[in-house]
Design a protein around this motif. Sequence first.
Motif, PDB file in Angstrom:
ATOM      1  N   GLU A  37       8.087   4.929   4.701  1.00  0.00           N
ATOM      2  CA  GLU A  37       6.628   5.877   4.957  1.00  0.00           C
ATOM      3  C   GLU A  37       7.135   7.269   4.770  1.00  0.00           C
ATOM      4  N   ASP A  93      -1.224   5.423  -2.192  1.00  0.00           N
ATOM      5  CA  ASP A  93      -1.278   4.421  -1.721  1.00  0.00           C
ATOM      6  C   ASP A  93       0.086   3.792  -1.168  1.00  0.00           C
ATOM      7  N   PRO A  94      -0.088   3.296   0.232  1.00  0.00           N
ATOM      8  CA  PRO A  94       1.311   2.991   1.000  1.00  0.00           C
ATOM      9  C   PRO A  94       1.798   1.745   0.173  1.00  0.00           C
ATOM     10  N   ARG A  95       0.821   0.559  -0.016  1.00  0.00           N
ATOM     11  CA  ARG A  95       1.534  -0.763  -0.484  1.00  0.00           C
ATOM     12  C   ARG A  95       1.922  -0.561  -1.785  1.00  0.00           C
ATOM     13  N   ARG A 128       7.379   8.163   1.380  1.00  0.00           N
ATOM     14  CA  ARG A 128       6.312   8.369   0.866  1.00  0.00           C
ATOM     15  C   ARG A 128       5.705   9.843   1.085  1.00  0.00           C
ATOM     16  N   ARG A 129       5.814  10.106   2.106  1.00  0.00           N
ATOM     17  CA  ARG A 129       5.470  11.407   2.683  1.00  0.00           C
ATOM     18  C   ARG A 129       6.051  12.757   2.108  1.00  0.00           C
ATOM     19  N   PHE A 188       3.282   2.341  -3.299  1.00  0.00           N
ATOM     20  CA  PHE A 188       4.172   3.052  -3.410  1.00  0.00           C
ATOM     21  C   PHE A 188       5.526   2.270  -2.706  1.00  0.00           C
ATOM     22  N   HIS A 189       5.241   1.694  -1.773  1.00  0.00           N
ATOM     23  CA  HIS A 189       6.582   0.620  -1.116  1.00  0.00           C
ATOM     24  C   HIS A 189       7.021  -0.396  -2.302  1.00  0.00           C
ATOM     25  N   SER A 239      -2.352  12.186  -2.290  1.00  0.00           N
ATOM     26  CA  SER A 239      -2.046  11.107  -1.148  1.00  0.00           C
ATOM     27  C   SER A 239      -1.609   9.848  -2.251  1.00  0.00           C
ATOM     28  N   GLU A 255       4.094  12.745  -0.999  1.00  0.00           N
ATOM     29  CA  GLU A 255       2.940  13.371  -1.047  1.00  0.00           C
ATOM     30  C   GLU A 255       2.983  14.903  -0.655  1.00  0.00           C
TER      31      GLU A 255
END
Length: 251
Positions: free
Chosen positions: A174, A189-191, A177-178, A193-194, A187, A181
């Motif tokens: 996270e 998508d978290p999944r 990812r920040r 990006f993971h 922005s 971003e």
Amino acid sequence: MIDTDPHPPFPETAKHFPATVDVVLLTIQEGKLCTLLIERAFPPFEGALALPGGFILEGESLDEAARRELTEETGISPTGHLEQLRTYGPLDRDPRGPVLSVAYLVIAPTFNLPTAGGDARAAQWAPIDAILSNEVTLAFDHVQIVRDGVERARAKLEYSGLATAFCPKEFTIEQLRRVYETVWGTSLDPRNFHRKATGAKDFIEVTGNTSSGVGRPAALYRASSTSAPDATVLHPPILRPTAPQPPQPKR
């Protein structure tokens, strides 16, 4: 035959051609991409905001001059990622005359509090958005240098491991990812990006530790030990989202 040409193979002005270094420091503070500015203590542009920098001294390398000027004017010694950005000038950038400037880009997750010195009356952090929107004005051609530094960072996040230079030694997905971003101003998508971050070869690796504090513990990662962040070539790359195109008028 002896060459008696009295003229040297270079113009006399080349012996005294002024050259400077300017430094773009990028870091993330309170969720905003920021750079370090100084308030100039002397003309030209006395009292104006500018990037840290100054003239190269005799016997100095470019890297040495950049580090010295940064430390003298802000009290900060660069310990993170440092690279040459590009060269500017020499014409139409300094009211004193032709001056060539070699700009540097420095990136780190945190810096010490700046302390003004040397040719700087004050030193402060400024959000990149305020500079690029002209809410904050800069001396010389420093807005363009900042713009180029930010674009270099944005582009390198796609194809290199540079994003980890904004992170602490150990970080969560996270947090990583920040960084993307914040630097890209978008922005993600978290999944998705993971999957991309953990799937990129030689980008990051699991430390075996987990985060502590409020919320569910998350796995901690670090930059891959196989190469330096700026030398890592992401495969596959993590590309910036394509900006939506405005609708085209009907014909």
